[in-house]
Design a protein around this motif. Structure first.
Motif, short mmCIF file in Angstrom:
data_model
loop_
_atom_site.label_atom_id
_atom_site.label_comp_id
_atom_site.label_asym_id
_atom_site.label_seq_id
_atom_site.Cartn_x
_atom_site.Cartn_y
_atom_site.Cartn_z
N PRO A 2 -73.84 21.41 -44.37
CA PRO A 2 -73.72 20.83 -43.03
C PRO A 2 -73.02 19.47 -43.09
O PRO A 2 -73.29 18.64 -43.96
N GLY A 3 -72.09 19.27 -42.15
CA GLY A 3 -71.39 18.01 -42.04
C GLY A 3 -70.09 17.92 -42.82
O GLY A 3 -69.28 17.04 -42.56
N ASP A 4 -69.86 18.82 -43.77
CA ASP A 4 -68.62 18.76 -44.55
C ASP A 4 -67.43 19.40 -43.85
O ASP A 4 -66.29 19.07 -44.15
N TYR A 5 -67.69 20.32 -42.93
CA TYR A 5 -66.61 20.98 -42.19
C TYR A 5 -66.96 21.03 -40.71
O TYR A 5 -66.23 20.57 -39.87
N PHE A 6 -68.11 21.61 -40.41
CA PHE A 6 -68.70 21.60 -39.07
C PHE A 6 -70.04 20.87 -39.17
O PHE A 6 -70.49 20.55 -40.26
N ASP A 7 -70.69 20.65 -38.01
CA ASP A 7 -72.03 20.06 -38.04
C ASP A 7 -72.99 20.96 -38.82
O ASP A 7 -73.83 20.48 -39.56
N ASN A 8 -72.84 22.28 -38.63
CA ASN A 8 -73.65 23.25 -39.37
C ASN A 8 -73.00 23.53 -40.73
O ASN A 8 -71.83 23.18 -40.94
N ALA A 9 -73.73 24.21 -41.58
CA ALA A 9 -73.11 24.76 -42.79
C ALA A 9 -72.02 25.73 -42.31
O ALA A 9 -72.04 26.19 -41.17
N SER A 10 -71.06 26.02 -43.17
CA SER A 10 -69.99 26.92 -42.75
C SER A 10 -69.49 27.79 -43.90
O SER A 10 -69.68 27.48 -45.07
N ILE A 11 -68.88 28.88 -43.49
CA ILE A 11 -68.26 29.83 -44.41
C ILE A 11 -66.81 29.96 -43.97
O ILE A 11 -66.52 30.14 -42.79
N GLY A 12 -65.88 29.87 -44.92
CA GLY A 12 -64.47 29.99 -44.58
C GLY A 12 -63.69 30.71 -45.65
O GLY A 12 -64.21 31.06 -46.71
N ARG A 13 -62.40 30.92 -45.36
CA ARG A 13 -61.47 31.61 -46.25
C ARG A 13 -62.03 32.97 -46.70
O ARG A 13 -61.90 33.38 -47.84
N VAL A 14 -62.66 33.67 -45.76
CA VAL A 14 -63.25 34.98 -46.05
C VAL A 14 -62.11 35.97 -46.31
O VAL A 14 -61.28 36.20 -45.44
N VAL A 15 -62.09 36.55 -47.51
CA VAL A 15 -60.97 37.42 -47.86
C VAL A 15 -61.41 38.52 -48.83
O VAL A 15 -62.19 38.27 -49.75
N ILE A 16 -60.92 39.71 -48.55
CA ILE A 16 -61.07 40.87 -49.45
C ILE A 16 -59.66 41.39 -49.71
O ILE A 16 -58.84 41.50 -48.78
N ALA A 17 -59.37 41.74 -50.95
CA ALA A 17 -58.06 42.31 -51.28
C ALA A 17 -57.81 43.54 -50.41
O ALA A 17 -58.71 44.35 -50.17
N ASP B 34 -71.24 31.14 -34.23
CA ASP B 34 -72.41 30.51 -34.84
C ASP B 34 -73.44 31.58 -35.16
O ASP B 34 -73.57 32.59 -34.46
N ARG B 35 -74.16 31.31 -36.21
CA ARG B 35 -75.27 32.18 -36.62
C ARG B 35 -76.51 31.31 -36.71
O ARG B 35 -76.54 30.33 -37.45
N ASP B 36 -77.54 31.67 -35.94
CA ASP B 36 -78.78 30.91 -35.97
C ASP B 36 -79.77 31.61 -36.88
O ASP B 36 -79.58 32.75 -37.30
N ALA B 37 -80.84 30.92 -37.15
CA ALA B 37 -81.91 31.50 -37.98
C ALA B 37 -82.39 32.80 -37.34
O ALA B 37 -82.51 32.90 -36.13
N ILE B 38 -82.62 33.77 -38.16
CA ILE B 38 -83.06 35.08 -37.66
C ILE B 38 -84.54 35.27 -37.96
O ILE B 38 -85.02 34.93 -38.98
N ASP C 118 -80.27 27.66 -42.17
CA ASP C 118 -80.00 28.99 -41.60
C ASP C 118 -78.81 28.98 -40.65
O ASP C 118 -78.19 30.02 -40.42
N GLU C 119 -78.53 27.82 -40.05
CA GLU C 119 -77.48 27.75 -39.04
C GLU C 119 -76.11 27.65 -39.73
O GLU C 119 -75.90 26.77 -40.56
N HIS D 35 -73.06 40.63 -38.51
CA HIS D 35 -73.80 39.71 -39.39
C HIS D 35 -74.51 38.62 -38.58
O HIS D 35 -74.81 37.55 -39.11
N HIS D 36 -74.71 38.90 -37.29
CA HIS D 36 -75.50 38.07 -36.39
C HIS D 36 -74.82 36.76 -35.98
O HIS D 36 -75.50 35.79 -35.65
N PHE D 37 -73.50 36.73 -36.00
CA PHE D 37 -72.75 35.60 -35.46
C PHE D 37 -72.45 35.90 -33.99
O PHE D 37 -72.22 37.05 -33.62
N ILE D 38 -72.45 34.84 -33.18
CA ILE D 38 -72.10 34.99 -31.77
C ILE D 38 -70.98 34.01 -31.42
O ILE D 38 -70.92 32.91 -31.97
N GLN D 39 -70.11 34.44 -30.52
CA GLN D 39 -68.99 33.58 -30.11
C GLN D 39 -69.51 32.39 -29.33
O GLN D 39 -70.38 32.51 -28.48
N VAL D 40 -68.92 31.23 -29.64
CA VAL D 40 -69.25 29.99 -28.94
C VAL D 40 -67.93 29.41 -28.45
O VAL D 40 -67.06 29.07 -29.25
#
Length: 148
Positions: free
Chosen positions: A65-80, A144-148, A107-108, A124-129
């Protein structure tokens, strides 16, 4: 697919080369998008990558959290491209979400998703914001994905 999680400093030069090659193959060549992939953020992220037969075929980078967005984040998602038909993208997202929870104890999670992958991320339980926006000329949405 077997996964490893490493800091930038822990990556071997061979692993880093394979990761950058995969990202370039997909984000620059396949998507015909000229942009600066090597952006100075890899050094502060954790790298989640998946192997099949000793070859890196999937990758994400995760931020606390805080390094890219306020929440933790996942980026550069890639599969060959040759491996997408096997559903490895879902395995990669599960491993990345688990890594965020394990390493950052939150969790966020926020992602900047390519719009055409909205249903994939919703599974994967993400919703558009908010509204759609262009990032490097490609339609994206914040999710965003909140705690489930």
């Amino acid at each position: 697919m077997n996964f490893q999680i490493k800091t930038f400093q822990e990556l071997t030069t061979t692993e880093l080369y394979a990761i950058l090659q995969l990202r370039s193959e997909v984000f620059v060549v396949e998507q015909d998008c000229v942009y600066q992939d090597v952006d100075g953020k890899d050094q502060k992220s954790l790298h989640v990558f998946g192997f099949k037969n000793d070859k890196i075929i999937g990758y994400t980078r995760i931020f606390k959290p805080g390094d890219y967005f306020d929440n933790a984040s996942i980026g550069r998602v890639v599969i060959a491209a040759s491996e997408r038909k096997y559903g490895f993208g879902h395995d990669l997202m599960k491993a990345s979400i688990k890594a965020v929870e394990t390493y950052f104890k939150v969790d966020e999670i926020t992602i900047s998703a390519q719009k055409y992958l909205k249903k994939f991320y919703e599974s994967h339980h993400f919703i558009q914001v908010g509204a759609e926006y262009l990032e490097d000329g490609i339609p994206h949405i914040r999710m965003d994905r909140d705690a489930i």
